[in-house]
Scaffold this active site. Sequence first.
Site, PDB file in Angstrom:
ATOM      1  N   GLU A 110      -7.034 -11.223  11.205  1.00 41.82           N
ATOM      2  CA  GLU A 110      -8.683 -11.505  11.400  1.00 41.82           C
ATOM      3  C   GLU A 110      -8.721 -13.308  11.071  1.00 41.82           C
ATOM      4  OE1 GLU A 110     -10.948  -9.878  12.131  1.00 41.82           O
ATOM      5  OE2 GLU A 110     -10.583  -7.874  11.269  1.00 41.82           O
ATOM      6  N   CYS A 150     -16.342 -17.542   9.119  1.00 43.03           N
ATOM      7  CA  CYS A 150     -15.521 -17.301  10.327  1.00 43.03           C
ATOM      8  C   CYS A 150     -16.605 -16.902  11.436  1.00 43.03           C
ATOM      9  CB  CYS A 150     -14.555 -16.189  10.314  1.00 43.03           C
ATOM     10  SG  CYS A 150     -14.992 -14.696   9.808  1.00 43.03           S
TER      11      CYS A 150
HETATM   12  P1  NAP Z   1      -5.523 -20.246   5.577  1.00 48.44           P
HETATM   13  O1  NAP Z   1      -5.078 -21.719   5.123  1.00 48.44           O
HETATM   14  O2  NAP Z   1      -4.733 -19.474   6.680  1.00 48.44           O
HETATM   15  O3  NAP Z   1      -5.423 -19.476   4.214  1.00 48.44           O
HETATM   16  C1  NAP Z   1      -5.611 -17.921   4.269  1.00 48.44           C
HETATM   17  C2  NAP Z   1      -4.630 -17.416   3.539  1.00 48.44           C
HETATM   18  O4  NAP Z   1      -3.449 -17.291   4.339  1.00 48.44           O
HETATM   19  C3  NAP Z   1      -4.268 -17.864   2.068  1.00 48.44           C
HETATM   20  O5  NAP Z   1      -4.065 -16.782   1.111  1.00 48.44           O
HETATM   21  C4  NAP Z   1      -3.037 -18.833   2.165  1.00 48.44           C
HETATM   22  O6  NAP Z   1      -2.246 -19.043   1.156  1.00 48.44           O
HETATM   23  C5  NAP Z   1      -2.306 -18.046   3.226  1.00 48.44           C
HETATM   24  N1  NAP Z   1      -1.449 -18.823   4.035  1.00 48.44           N
HETATM   25  C6  NAP Z   1      -1.643 -19.937   4.624  1.00 48.44           C
HETATM   26  N2  NAP Z   1      -0.830 -20.344   5.176  1.00 48.44           N
HETATM   27  C7  NAP Z   1       0.140 -19.328   5.333  1.00 48.44           C
HETATM   28  C8  NAP Z   1       1.380 -19.164   5.803  1.00 48.44           C
HETATM   29  N3  NAP Z   1       2.018 -20.020   6.780  1.00 48.44           N
HETATM   30  N4  NAP Z   1       2.015 -17.933   6.023  1.00 48.44           N
HETATM   31  C9  NAP Z   1       1.231 -17.049   5.395  1.00 48.44           C
HETATM   32  N5  NAP Z   1       0.123 -16.994   4.325  1.00 48.44           N
HETATM   33  C10 NAP Z   1      -0.372 -18.282   4.599  1.00 48.44           C
HETATM   34  O7  NAP Z   1      -6.992 -20.104   5.880  1.00 48.44           O
HETATM   35  P2  NAP Z   1      -8.269 -20.999   5.150  1.00 48.44           P
HETATM   36  O8  NAP Z   1      -8.402 -22.329   5.961  1.00 48.44           O
HETATM   37  O9  NAP Z   1      -8.198 -21.030   3.872  1.00 48.44           O
HETATM   38  O10 NAP Z   1      -9.424 -20.159   5.514  1.00 48.44           O
HETATM   39  C11 NAP Z   1     -10.245 -20.413   6.682  1.00 48.44           C
HETATM   40  C12 NAP Z   1      -9.900 -19.528   8.203  1.00 48.44           C
HETATM   41  O11 NAP Z   1     -10.004 -18.378   7.781  1.00 48.44           O
HETATM   42  C13 NAP Z   1     -11.046 -19.946   9.093  1.00 48.44           C
HETATM   43  O12 NAP Z   1     -10.218 -20.284  10.269  1.00 48.44           O
HETATM   44  C14 NAP Z   1     -11.797 -18.921   9.103  1.00 48.44           C
HETATM   45  O13 NAP Z   1     -12.411 -18.863  10.494  1.00 48.44           O
HETATM   46  C15 NAP Z   1     -11.016 -17.760   8.843  1.00 48.44           C
HETATM   47  N6  NAP Z   1     -11.471 -16.544   8.224  1.00 48.44           N
HETATM   48  C16 NAP Z   1     -11.655 -15.620   9.375  1.00 48.44           C
HETATM   49  C17 NAP Z   1     -12.071 -14.357   8.981  1.00 48.44           C
HETATM   50  C18 NAP Z   1     -12.406 -13.137   9.775  1.00 48.44           C
HETATM   51  O14 NAP Z   1     -12.507 -11.911   9.470  1.00 48.44           O
HETATM   52  N7  NAP Z   1     -11.718 -13.272  10.980  1.00 48.44           N
HETATM   53  C19 NAP Z   1     -12.965 -14.216   7.750  1.00 48.44           C
HETATM   54  C20 NAP Z   1     -12.656 -15.258   6.924  1.00 48.44           C
HETATM   55  C21 NAP Z   1     -12.084 -16.512   7.286  1.00 48.44           C
HETATM   56  P3  NAP Z   1      -2.616 -20.306   0.105  1.00 48.44           P
HETATM   57  O15 NAP Z   1      -3.965 -20.303  -0.205  1.00 48.44           O
HETATM   58  O16 NAP Z   1      -1.800 -20.058  -0.863  1.00 48.44           O
HETATM   59  O17 NAP Z   1      -2.229 -21.446   1.198  1.00 48.44           O
END
Ligand code: NAP
Length: 455
Positions: free
Chosen positions: A228, A262
Amino acid sequence: MGIATVNPATGETCETFSSLTDAELEQKLALAQQAFLEYRQTSFSQRATWLKQTADIVEADAERFGKIVTIEMGKPIKQAIAEVKKCALVCRYYAENAKNFLSPTYTETDASQSFVAYHPLGAILAVMPWNFPFWQVFRFAAPALMAGNVGLLKHASNVPQCAIALEEIFTQGGFPPGAFQTLLVGADKVAQIVADDRVKAATLTGSEPAGASLASIAGKHIKKTVLELGGTDPFIVLESADLEAAVATAVIARLQNNGQSCIAAKRFILLEAIADRFQNTLLEQYRQLKIGDPMDELNDIGPLATPSILTELDQLVQACVSQGADVIIGGQPLSDRPGNYYPPTILANIPPGTPADTEEFFGPVALLFRVRDIDEAITLANSTSLGLGASAWTNNEPERDRLIRDLEAGAVFINGMVKSDPRLPFGGIKRSGYGRELSVEGIREFVNLKTVWIK
Ligand code: NAP
């Protein structure tokens, strides 16, 4: 930044947490595997009892949990409490419906009996974001647990107190030890966990790079994933729309959760004929909003979750402005106070070729575009690499049917904002991810869909 609670409203580091050692992680993975052997044999009614008790706990203590959410990621307290309460809804929904969703489906063949059975897979890893730190986890956990899987949560590093509270909630709800565990680890440990034989599948909600990284490791180990990811949802307003309702909804759809959702409406695609009226009314409503301490119930907008989100958002805004976009309101971080405050912002007359065409603006920035007709509206809406949700406003039936058919998105909402509801599947296409959460489709993502043939 390690695992820590840093109040986005003040910048103060409230508490830091150590990541699990390898030995501690090993213990938890072993417990998950052990727990699954018995847990998979519990009945639907037993799991439903635990899940309903869990629902009662989140509801009864919604205020306390809401405060943790607000302190860790900055959403206005009323929205934080509402998010926690919504978790009870998804628990009760799956407690009532899971048995039906996972009952065998019979088909006549040359067998005396043939059917599909839906069996649990084992330990499922959920990598979750901070923006809806309770809801995202519950929408994974409620179906996963009802299906007989056990859950492992790797939450975002800036919401550790939420992560710890979530494990406590499921334990208090009655789930046996190991059925739902929080793993306090950074993103650097995810590859190792996904690769572990005891972990059978994984889901990630978050950014594209994180999703791609997790899926590539899971692919290497032939494990199912659901992703997602981001969205840059269009909000299309055509001439026949109820403009007042569209603007009132636009404000919420763009600014809910301080704009960090998102499925927030991010690109407003307006027919020329109504664009001036839409823009002026939106501006009037933006002017009424109160920005400040998210713990104060009177405030509508709090800080962004981290300083880097603010910096990235501001860079996108400045890039648009330097290429000629007009700032109708906002457009600069609020530097008169501590914390990560960015004001509600409207950009209009955005020329082609800016980041507004391609990037996700993860904060309270509305991007306004004008189009001549529905063809141009759909072309613009579909012009990004993302395809999560789309909201479109019209009272014309043929237009409505076209929008439903032609918008490239995992969900189309007509005359309403995109939202998640346990009764409807949720997920994206294109680079917004794949697979679905919620509804019957969501619970069937992490099961062994077993074909049974009896002579
Ligand atoms: P993010 O940096 O990707 O973090 C999300 C999760 O992934 C965190 O637990 C993070 O851990 C982990 N993570 C980060 N890099 C990783 C990697 N290389 N390998 C594995 N895990 C990893 O996302 P964000 O910027 O915090 O969140 C915002 C994004 O999420 C936006 O793009 C938003 O649109 C999307 N989102 C999508 C939905 C949906 O349902 N489609 C819902 C909500 C949000 P750490 O915190 O330890 O880095």
